[in-house]
Design an enzyme around this catalytic site. Structure first.
Site, PDB file in Angstrom:
ATOM      1  N   ASP A 171       1.295 -21.994  16.458  1.00  0.00           N
ATOM      2  CA  ASP A 171       2.439 -21.291  15.881  1.00  0.00           C
ATOM      3  C   ASP A 171       3.606 -22.239  15.577  1.00  0.00           C
ATOM      4  O   ASP A 171       4.360 -21.992  14.638  1.00  0.00           O
ATOM      5  CB  ASP A 171       2.909 -20.204  16.863  1.00  0.00           C
ATOM      6  N   ARG A 223       0.813  -1.222   0.000  1.00  0.00           N
ATOM      7  CA  ARG A 223       0.000   0.000   0.000  1.00  0.00           C
ATOM      8  C   ARG A 223       0.846   1.271   0.000  1.00  0.00           C
ATOM      9  O   ARG A 223       0.399   2.296  -0.517  1.00  0.00           O
ATOM     10  CB  ARG A 223      -0.923  -0.006   1.210  1.00  0.00           C
ATOM     11  N   ASP A 228       7.243 -23.456   4.829  1.00  0.00           N
ATOM     12  CA  ASP A 228       7.513 -23.777   6.230  1.00  0.00           C
ATOM     13  C   ASP A 228       9.025 -23.674   6.324  1.00  0.00           C
ATOM     14  O   ASP A 228       9.741 -24.575   5.899  1.00  0.00           O
ATOM     15  CB  ASP A 228       7.044 -25.192   6.578  1.00  0.00           C
ATOM     16  N   HIS A 229       9.511 -22.541   6.846  1.00  0.00           N
ATOM     17  CA  HIS A 229      10.947 -22.283   6.693  1.00  0.00           C
ATOM     18  C   HIS A 229      11.811 -23.310   7.427  1.00  0.00           C
ATOM     19  O   HIS A 229      12.988 -23.444   7.134  1.00  0.00           O
ATOM     20  CB  HIS A 229      11.303 -20.846   7.092  1.00  0.00           C
ATOM     21  N   HIS A 242       5.793 -26.602  12.011  1.00  0.00           N
ATOM     22  CA  HIS A 242       7.191 -27.048  12.068  1.00  0.00           C
ATOM     23  C   HIS A 242       7.357 -28.428  12.716  1.00  0.00           C
ATOM     24  O   HIS A 242       8.030 -29.301  12.176  1.00  0.00           O
ATOM     25  CB  HIS A 242       8.048 -26.043  12.840  1.00  0.00           C
TER      26      HIS A 242
HETATM   27  P1  NAD Z   1       4.298  -6.862   7.708  1.00  0.00           P
HETATM   28  O1  NAD Z   1       3.101  -6.413   8.503  1.00  0.00           O
HETATM   29  O2  NAD Z   1       5.629  -6.338   8.062  1.00  0.00           O
HETATM   30  O3  NAD Z   1       4.058  -6.525   6.175  1.00  0.00           O
HETATM   31  C1  NAD Z   1       2.812  -6.619   5.558  1.00  0.00           C
HETATM   32  C2  NAD Z   1       2.902  -6.045   4.168  1.00  0.00           C
HETATM   33  O4  NAD Z   1       1.608  -6.144   3.559  1.00  0.00           O
HETATM   34  C3  NAD Z   1       3.308  -4.577   4.091  1.00  0.00           C
HETATM   35  O5  NAD Z   1       4.126  -4.426   2.951  1.00  0.00           O
HETATM   36  C4  NAD Z   1       1.970  -3.856   3.891  1.00  0.00           C
HETATM   37  O6  NAD Z   1       2.092  -2.618   3.198  1.00  0.00           O
HETATM   38  C5  NAD Z   1       1.261  -4.864   3.004  1.00  0.00           C
HETATM   39  N1  NAD Z   1      -0.196  -4.715   3.038  1.00  0.00           N
HETATM   40  C6  NAD Z   1      -1.033  -4.796   4.108  1.00  0.00           C
HETATM   41  N2  NAD Z   1      -2.307  -4.607   3.698  1.00  0.00           N
HETATM   42  C7  NAD Z   1      -2.280  -4.427   2.363  1.00  0.00           C
HETATM   43  C8  NAD Z   1      -3.273  -4.204   1.361  1.00  0.00           C
HETATM   44  N3  NAD Z   1      -4.574  -4.148   1.663  1.00  0.00           N
HETATM   45  N4  NAD Z   1      -2.866  -4.065   0.076  1.00  0.00           N
HETATM   46  C9  NAD Z   1      -1.553  -4.132  -0.246  1.00  0.00           C
HETATM   47  N5  NAD Z   1      -0.574  -4.334   0.644  1.00  0.00           N
HETATM   48  C10 NAD Z   1      -0.942  -4.479   1.934  1.00  0.00           C
HETATM   49  O7  NAD Z   1       4.251  -8.465   7.743  1.00  0.00           O
HETATM   50  P2  NAD Z   1       5.502  -9.472   7.655  1.00  0.00           P
HETATM   51  O8  NAD Z   1       6.080  -9.623   9.002  1.00  0.00           O
HETATM   52  O9  NAD Z   1       6.381  -9.099   6.528  1.00  0.00           O
HETATM   53  O10 NAD Z   1       4.772 -10.865   7.346  1.00  0.00           O
HETATM   54  C11 NAD Z   1       4.257 -11.197   6.077  1.00  0.00           C
HETATM   55  C12 NAD Z   1       3.773 -12.633   6.100  1.00  0.00           C
HETATM   56  O11 NAD Z   1       4.855 -13.481   6.425  1.00  0.00           O
HETATM   57  C13 NAD Z   1       2.689 -12.938   7.128  1.00  0.00           C
HETATM   58  O12 NAD Z   1       1.839 -13.938   6.595  1.00  0.00           O
HETATM   59  C14 NAD Z   1       3.471 -13.505   8.300  1.00  0.00           C
HETATM   60  O13 NAD Z   1       2.691 -14.371   9.104  1.00  0.00           O
HETATM   61  C15 NAD Z   1       4.547 -14.280   7.564  1.00  0.00           C
HETATM   62  N6  NAD Z   1       5.778 -14.490   8.332  1.00  0.00           N
HETATM   63  C16 NAD Z   1       6.548 -13.440   8.734  1.00  0.00           C
HETATM   64  C17 NAD Z   1       7.722 -13.668   9.414  1.00  0.00           C
HETATM   65  C18 NAD Z   1       8.621 -12.538   9.838  1.00  0.00           C
HETATM   66  O14 NAD Z   1       9.709 -12.845  10.334  1.00  0.00           O
HETATM   67  N7  NAD Z   1       8.259 -11.294   9.634  1.00  0.00           N
HETATM   68  C19 NAD Z   1       8.112 -14.975   9.717  1.00  0.00           C
HETATM   69  C20 NAD Z   1       7.311 -16.036   9.298  1.00  0.00           C
HETATM   70  C21 NAD Z   1       6.145 -15.777   8.591  1.00  0.00           C
END
Ligand code: NAD
Length: 489
Positions: A233, A47, A175-176, A238
């Site tokens: 979680d 966004r 699943d990392h 995992h």
């Molecule tokens: P985050 O909240 O940092 O990022 C979310 C992203 O989605 C942002 O770029 C935001 O701008 C975008 N976004 C949100 N609503 C939107 C919309 N309506 N339209 C367009 N873009 C939109 O989240 P994250 O930590 O990067 O996690 C992303 C995914 O990865 C999630 O499913 C999370 O569960 C998974 N995940 C994250 C991690 C981690 O270490 N951060 C680890 C394992 C899994």
């Protein structure tokens, strides 16, 4: 140099934490190794209103390099501000995709990576198909992050939504843990060694223990974590993946479909507990205060009366020929004694201990053989066996044979996300979770959740720096066993 692959990556959630910390650095590693070279392009979309230049600055920061090579890599990155719920924007994305495909000779290959909240997965997948981004020219693959649902019903609904737009072979559920070196080594150890695989069953193995221990608390993930808890979680994904690799039969060939078929078969024989069994075979915990650590209920964004579990231990039983009667004990939790993941395979003792001399005050009973797989932080394995003690009498004592990946080689070991992105490029689904695996895992976990949701837990019940609540020890001691990794041995 690795062989070059071509693809357009579209990262939904391209300005998010995961993309910044893991995905862009992993792509850069693939670039440095030659898997990506000239024929690739990346579109970040989210966004935030960013120009291509601003986006490239972020990517550069994330990869932490301003070398000539980094500059060249970054020149392949583009940005589209986009709300994923807005259908009109998909035609803009499509135009970009077509233009970049031509410019970089991508042969129609596309990877759509959904790095954003899962409630958007169905919407994005649907629009990608309906607005014509998915094409038949090259490959179109959908990579999605966890969590995949919060129970079986929601996972099924999500899967049905995705299945309207993508076939199962096109969906790569991350699943990392499956990208970790030693997890992949489970198959090599088991199926590459007669001395291991021939003993890998209930005749010789007394029990298997899987521990995923975290030292940190919930940190900034508290609001997500409080709705999830350790069972959803860590266990559903995992731990179930690790357990299925340990329990499965040898696949016909080392291919993704054959390995998945065996993992699914193993999970089908996992005993799904009834209410009474779930209550006896699983315990939960939540951390209290200790040292500098606040109680979980006082963490930011956690309700003061939260009953979310930050620790789980349980016993799993497979009702099949190989494992009947051999339990798999699992445990995971936050703010425990240390950060590590390991598997301990405990072998049965010889039926007769001829070294335990009657009447001798010095002879000691034989120790158990244990094969430990160290998954992280150090990767390797150790085998504890009995040998003669080096002195005049005849006493046995355990000795340990160890192998650890050289720290220098470890540095060269690809990070899980690098490996998984590489696999997605190759179309190799081995290290991703299939829908069937996910569904069996949820069916198992749902039963435990159901029981827990009916009972008021006695939280908090463990101190930071411990290995969880006393109930976790009681769970295994009840069966006249002990955790191999325990404090104050
Ligand atoms: P985050 O909240 O940092 O990022 C979310 C992203 O989605 C942002 O770029 C935001 O701008 C975008 N976004 C949100 N609503 C939107 C919309 N309506 N339209 C367009 N873009 C939109 O989240 P994250 O930590 O990067 O996690 C992303 C995914 O990865 C999630 O499913 C999370 O569960 C998974 N995940 C994250 C991690 C981690 O270490 N951060 C680890 C394992 C899994």
């Amino acid at each position: 140099m690795a062989s070059e692959r071509s693809a357009l990556f579209i990262f939904f959630g391209g300005t998010g934490d995961l993309a910044y910390r893991k995905l862009y650095p992993s792509l850069f590693n693939l670039y440095q190794k030659g898997t990506l070279r000239e024929k690739f392009a990346v579109v970040g979309t989210a966004r935030d209103k960013l120009t291509d230049e601003k986006f490239r600055e972020r990517v550069q920061k994330s990869i932490g390099s301003d070398s000539k090579e980094a500059e060249k890599f970054i020149s392949h990155f583009y940005y589209e501000a986009h709300d994923v719920t807005d259908k009109a924007h998909y035609s803009v994305l499509k135009e970009r995709a077509v233009e970049l495909d031509k410019k970089y000779k991508l042969q129609g290959n596309q990877i759509f990576y959904l790095s954003m909240a899962p409630n958007f997965f169905g919407t994005v997948a649907g629009y990608l198909r309906s607005e014509g981004l998915v094409n038949d020219k090259g490959f179109s693959r959908l990579v999605i992050e966890k969590p995949f649902g919060r129970d079986y019903d929601s996972a099924k609904a999500l899967n049905e939504a995705l299945a309207q737009s993508f076939d199962e072979e096109q969906i790569f559920r991350i699943d990392h843990y499956l990208g970790k070196e030693m997890i992949q080594n489970i198959e090599a150890l088991r199926f590459g060694n007669t001395i291991i695989e021939s003993l890998w069953n209930n005749r010789y193995i007394d029990n298997i223990q899987v521990t995923l221990s975290e030292k940190l608390g919930v940190e900034e993930r508290a609001s997500y974590y409080d709705k999830s808890g350790a069972l959803r979680d860590m266990v559903q994904n995992h731990i179930m993946q690790i357990v299925s690799l340990l329990a499965m039969e040898q696949p016909v060939a080392f291919t993704d479909s054959d390995i998945r078929a065996e993992k699914v078969k193993a999970l089908r024989s996992l005993r799904v507990y009834n209410v009474a069994e779930a209550a006896t075979n699983f315990v939960r915990g939540q951390y209290d205060a200790g040292g500098k650590i606040n109680p979980y209920r006082e963490e930011d964004n956690v309700p003061a009366d939260s009953n979310t579990e930050t620790f789980v231990a349980g016993k799993l039983m497979f009702d099949n020929y190989r494992w009947s009667g051999t339990p798999f004990y699992i445990r995971t939790g936050k703010v425990l004694a240390d950060k590590f993941t390991r598997v301990d395979v405990v072998f049965k003792k010889p039926l007769v201990d001829i070294f335990s001399f009657p009447g001798s005050s010095t002879s000691k009973p034989l120790d158990t053989n244990v094969l430990t797989l160290y998954i992280e932080p150090k990767a390797g394995f150790a085998l504890k066996i009995n040998a003669k003690n080096n002195d005049q009498g005849f006493q046995t004592a355990p000795v340990t044979m160890e192998y650890f990946v050289d720290p220098e080689d470890s540095k060269k070991t690809p990070e899980p996300y690098e490996r998984l992105l590489h696999d997605a490029l190759k179309g190799d689904g081995t290290n991703f979770s299939s829908w069937q695996e996910v569904s069996y895992a949820w069916k198992f976990v749902d039963q435990i959740r159901k029981v827990w949701d009916l009972q008021q837990p006695n939280f908090p019940n463990y101190t930071p720096g411990s290995m969880g609540p006393a109930a976790a020890d009681e769970l295994i001691e009840r069966d006249h066993r002990q955790w191999v990794y325990r404090l104050n041995k």
